[in-house]
Design an enzyme around this catalytic site. Sequence first.
Site, PDB file in Angstrom:
ATOM      1  N   LYS A  57       0.820  -1.197   0.000  1.00 50.93           N
ATOM      2  CA  LYS A  57       0.000   0.000   0.000  1.00 50.93           C
ATOM      3  C   LYS A  57       0.857   1.252   0.000  1.00 50.93           C
ATOM      4  O   LYS A  57       0.398   2.342  -0.285  1.00 50.93           O
ATOM      5  CB  LYS A  57      -0.869   0.026   1.266  1.00 50.93           C
ATOM      6  CG  LYS A  57      -1.750  -1.186   1.435  1.00 50.93           C
ATOM      7  CD  LYS A  57      -2.408  -1.139   2.845  1.00 50.93           C
ATOM      8  CE  LYS A  57      -3.078  -2.434   3.153  1.00 50.93           C
ATOM      9  NZ  LYS A  57      -3.556  -2.469   4.558  1.00 50.93           N
ATOM     10  N   GLY A  58       2.160   1.080   0.306  1.00 51.39           N
ATOM     11  CA  GLY A  58       3.014   2.232   0.549  1.00 51.39           C
ATOM     12  C   GLY A  58       3.159   3.175  -0.627  1.00 51.39           C
ATOM     13  O   GLY A  58       3.341   4.376  -0.445  1.00 51.39           O
ATOM     14  N   GLU A 107       7.873   2.544  -6.334  1.00 51.47           N
ATOM     15  CA  GLU A 107       8.025   2.128  -4.935  1.00 51.47           C
ATOM     16  C   GLU A 107       8.102   3.345  -4.019  1.00 51.47           C
ATOM     17  O   GLU A 107       8.584   4.404  -4.421  1.00 51.47           O
ATOM     18  CB  GLU A 107       9.328   1.317  -4.772  1.00 51.47           C
ATOM     19  CG  GLU A 107       9.145  -0.179  -4.814  1.00 51.47           C
ATOM     20  CD  GLU A 107       8.562  -0.763  -3.531  1.00 51.47           C
ATOM     21  OE1 GLU A 107       7.909  -0.036  -2.757  1.00 51.47           O
ATOM     22  OE2 GLU A 107       8.761  -1.961  -3.302  1.00 51.47           O
ATOM     23  N   ASP A 108       7.650   3.148  -2.800  1.00 53.39           N
ATOM     24  CA  ASP A 108       7.796   4.179  -1.782  1.00 53.39           C
ATOM     25  C   ASP A 108       9.242   4.231  -1.294  1.00 53.39           C
ATOM     26  O   ASP A 108       9.870   5.278  -1.293  1.00 53.39           O
ATOM     27  CB  ASP A 108       6.841   3.916  -0.604  1.00 53.39           C
ATOM     28  CG  ASP A 108       6.846   2.451  -0.158  1.00 53.39           C
ATOM     29  OD1 ASP A 108       7.610   1.629  -0.728  1.00 53.39           O
ATOM     30  OD2 ASP A 108       6.086   2.112   0.768  1.00 53.39           O
ATOM     31  N   ASP A 150      14.571  -0.336   1.180  1.00 55.60           N
ATOM     32  CA  ASP A 150      15.212  -0.468   2.492  1.00 55.60           C
ATOM     33  C   ASP A 150      16.302  -1.530   2.372  1.00 55.60           C
ATOM     34  O   ASP A 150      17.400  -1.236   1.912  1.00 55.60           O
ATOM     35  CB  ASP A 150      14.112  -0.825   3.504  1.00 55.60           C
ATOM     36  CG  ASP A 150      14.598  -0.909   4.932  1.00 55.60           C
ATOM     37  OD1 ASP A 150      15.783  -0.658   5.175  1.00 55.60           O
ATOM     38  OD2 ASP A 150      13.793  -1.228   5.821  1.00 55.60           O
ATOM     39  N   LYS A 188      17.274   3.819   1.522  1.00 53.04           N
ATOM     40  CA  LYS A 188      18.176   3.851   2.681  1.00 53.04           C
ATOM     41  C   LYS A 188      19.446   3.100   2.291  1.00 53.04           C
ATOM     42  O   LYS A 188      19.494   1.878   2.417  1.00 53.04           O
ATOM     43  CB  LYS A 188      17.546   3.135   3.874  1.00 53.04           C
ATOM     44  CG  LYS A 188      16.276   3.757   4.411  1.00 53.04           C
ATOM     45  CD  LYS A 188      15.824   2.945   5.625  1.00 53.04           C
ATOM     46  CE  LYS A 188      14.411   3.246   6.022  1.00 53.04           C
ATOM     47  NZ  LYS A 188      13.902   2.296   7.019  1.00 53.04           N
ATOM     48  N   PHE A 234      13.689   4.272  10.830  1.00 53.03           N
ATOM     49  CA  PHE A 234      12.320   3.927  10.448  1.00 53.03           C
ATOM     50  C   PHE A 234      11.513   5.192  10.218  1.00 53.03           C
ATOM     51  O   PHE A 234      11.381   6.018  11.111  1.00 53.03           O
ATOM     52  CB  PHE A 234      11.655   3.051  11.508  1.00 53.03           C
ATOM     53  CG  PHE A 234      10.406   2.404  10.985  1.00 53.03           C
ATOM     54  CD1 PHE A 234      10.477   1.286  10.171  1.00 53.03           C
ATOM     55  CD2 PHE A 234       9.166   2.945  11.267  1.00 53.03           C
ATOM     56  CE1 PHE A 234       9.333   0.709   9.647  1.00 53.03           C
ATOM     57  CE2 PHE A 234       8.003   2.366  10.749  1.00 53.03           C
ATOM     58  CZ  PHE A 234       8.096   1.248   9.951  1.00 53.03           C
ATOM     59  N   ASP A 258       3.800   3.481   6.568  1.00 51.50           N
ATOM     60  CA  ASP A 258       3.064   3.332   7.821  1.00 51.50           C
ATOM     61  C   ASP A 258       3.908   2.747   8.936  1.00 51.50           C
ATOM     62  O   ASP A 258       4.960   2.156   8.704  1.00 51.50           O
ATOM     63  CB  ASP A 258       1.880   2.389   7.606  1.00 51.50           C
ATOM     64  CG  ASP A 258       2.333   0.925   7.496  1.00 51.50           C
ATOM     65  OD1 ASP A 258       3.216   0.649   6.665  1.00 51.50           O
ATOM     66  OD2 ASP A 258       1.824   0.074   8.249  1.00 51.50           O
ATOM     67  N   ARG A 271       0.167   6.800   7.289  1.00 51.58           N
ATOM     68  CA  ARG A 271       0.268   6.815   5.818  1.00 51.58           C
ATOM     69  C   ARG A 271      -0.211   8.150   5.253  1.00 51.58           C
ATOM     70  O   ARG A 271       0.253   8.592   4.213  1.00 51.58           O
ATOM     71  CB  ARG A 271      -0.597   5.712   5.201  1.00 51.58           C
ATOM     72  CG  ARG A 271      -0.080   4.305   5.403  1.00 51.58           C
ATOM     73  CD  ARG A 271      -0.852   3.345   4.475  1.00 51.58           C
ATOM     74  NE  ARG A 271      -0.744   1.961   4.909  1.00 51.58           N
ATOM     75  CZ  ARG A 271       0.258   1.142   4.608  1.00 51.58           C
ATOM     76  NH1 ARG A 271       1.254   1.586   3.868  1.00 51.58           N
ATOM     77  NH2 ARG A 271       0.277  -0.105   5.029  1.00 51.58           N
TER      78      ARG A 271
HETATM   79  P1  IMP Z   1      12.768  -3.875   1.890  1.00 55.31           P
HETATM   80  O1  IMP Z   1      12.392  -5.236   1.393  1.00 55.31           O
HETATM   81  O2  IMP Z   1      13.554  -3.967   3.166  1.00 55.31           O
HETATM   82  O3  IMP Z   1      13.483  -3.038   0.857  1.00 55.31           O
HETATM   83  O4  IMP Z   1      11.431  -3.106   2.320  1.00 55.31           O
HETATM   84  C1  IMP Z   1      10.237  -3.304   1.643  1.00 55.31           C
HETATM   85  C2  IMP Z   1       9.063  -2.570   2.218  1.00 55.31           C
HETATM   86  O5  IMP Z   1       9.174  -2.387   3.625  1.00 55.31           O
HETATM   87  C3  IMP Z   1       8.894  -1.166   1.672  1.00 55.31           C
HETATM   88  O6  IMP Z   1       8.263  -1.150   0.423  1.00 55.31           O
HETATM   89  C4  IMP Z   1       8.047  -0.539   2.757  1.00 55.31           C
HETATM   90  O7  IMP Z   1       6.691  -0.819   2.548  1.00 55.31           O
HETATM   91  C5  IMP Z   1       8.547  -1.208   4.015  1.00 55.31           C
HETATM   92  N1  IMP Z   1       9.504  -0.327   4.710  1.00 55.31           N
HETATM   93  C6  IMP Z   1      10.853  -0.334   4.620  1.00 55.31           C
HETATM   94  N2  IMP Z   1      11.408   0.630   5.378  1.00 55.31           N
HETATM   95  C7  IMP Z   1      10.358   1.288   5.943  1.00 55.31           C
HETATM   96  C8  IMP Z   1      10.284   2.425   6.831  1.00 55.31           C
HETATM   97  O8  IMP Z   1      11.272   3.048   7.239  1.00 55.31           O
HETATM   98  N3  IMP Z   1       9.023   2.798   7.197  1.00 55.31           N
HETATM   99  C9  IMP Z   1       7.897   2.167   6.758  1.00 55.31           C
HETATM  100  N4  IMP Z   1       7.939   1.111   5.938  1.00 55.31           N
HETATM  101  C10 IMP Z   1       9.148   0.675   5.525  1.00 55.31           C
END
Ligand code: IMP
Length: 183
Positions: free
Chosen positions: A47-48, A103-104, A107, A135, A156, A163, A169
């Site tokens: 949903k991000g 993508e939002d 990470d 990040k 975070f 969220d 959000r």
């Molecule tokens: P990744 O697989 O670690 O790159 O993260 C995937 C998903 O985790 C992102 O698309 C976000 O929805 C969520 N996410 C990662 N970091 C954050 C954060 O700092 N705040 C909120 N959601 C996050």
Amino acid sequence: MDVDDVRGDLAEVLLTEQQVREGIVRLARRIEADYDGDRPLLVGVLKGAVMVMADLARELRVHVDMDWMAVSSYGAGTRSSGVVRILKDLDTDLTGRHVLIVEDIVDSGLTLSWLLANLESRGAASVRVCALLRKPDAARIVVPVSYLGFDIPNEFVVGYGLDYAERYRNLKAVAVLAPHVYQ
Ligand code: IMP
């Protein structure tokens, strides 16, 4: 929702509403120039990415198609599990399409890396990534991001689609969540 509405829950504002807006405009100008004539399929990751998708799509001065996927790699916590599950798949056939994943945040990169491989395997002509936030210090796998809004510290963050336990959000800015909220 404005920063003042949840001031006590936030440690620091990283990007104001205005800075986010400027970032989206910059991304749109680059995407328009690159896709010149090739109508891209924007794939928003629920949903991000809802806010990024809504604002980016409206800022683009060219025709686009839009579709959505929902994947899950997170519970209600703040760490990536690396386990990706498709909760909602695309409605669109990707054969020969120019796909732009919207993508939002990137990470660990685990979700995106999985998603890229998955969409590439469906016969798309190209698959690129647009992410508002990244990040760099959290990367566990390097994923090519063709269109990046901002690099941010490894903390975070919430707001603009992101969220914590489904809250924040609808915050207009992007902010670091105060630890007392999740500890
Ligand atoms: P990744 O697989 O670690 O790159 O993260 C995937 C998903 O985790 C992102 O698309 C976000 O929805 C969520 N996410 C990662 N970091 C954050 C954060 O700092 N705040 C909120 N959601 C996050």
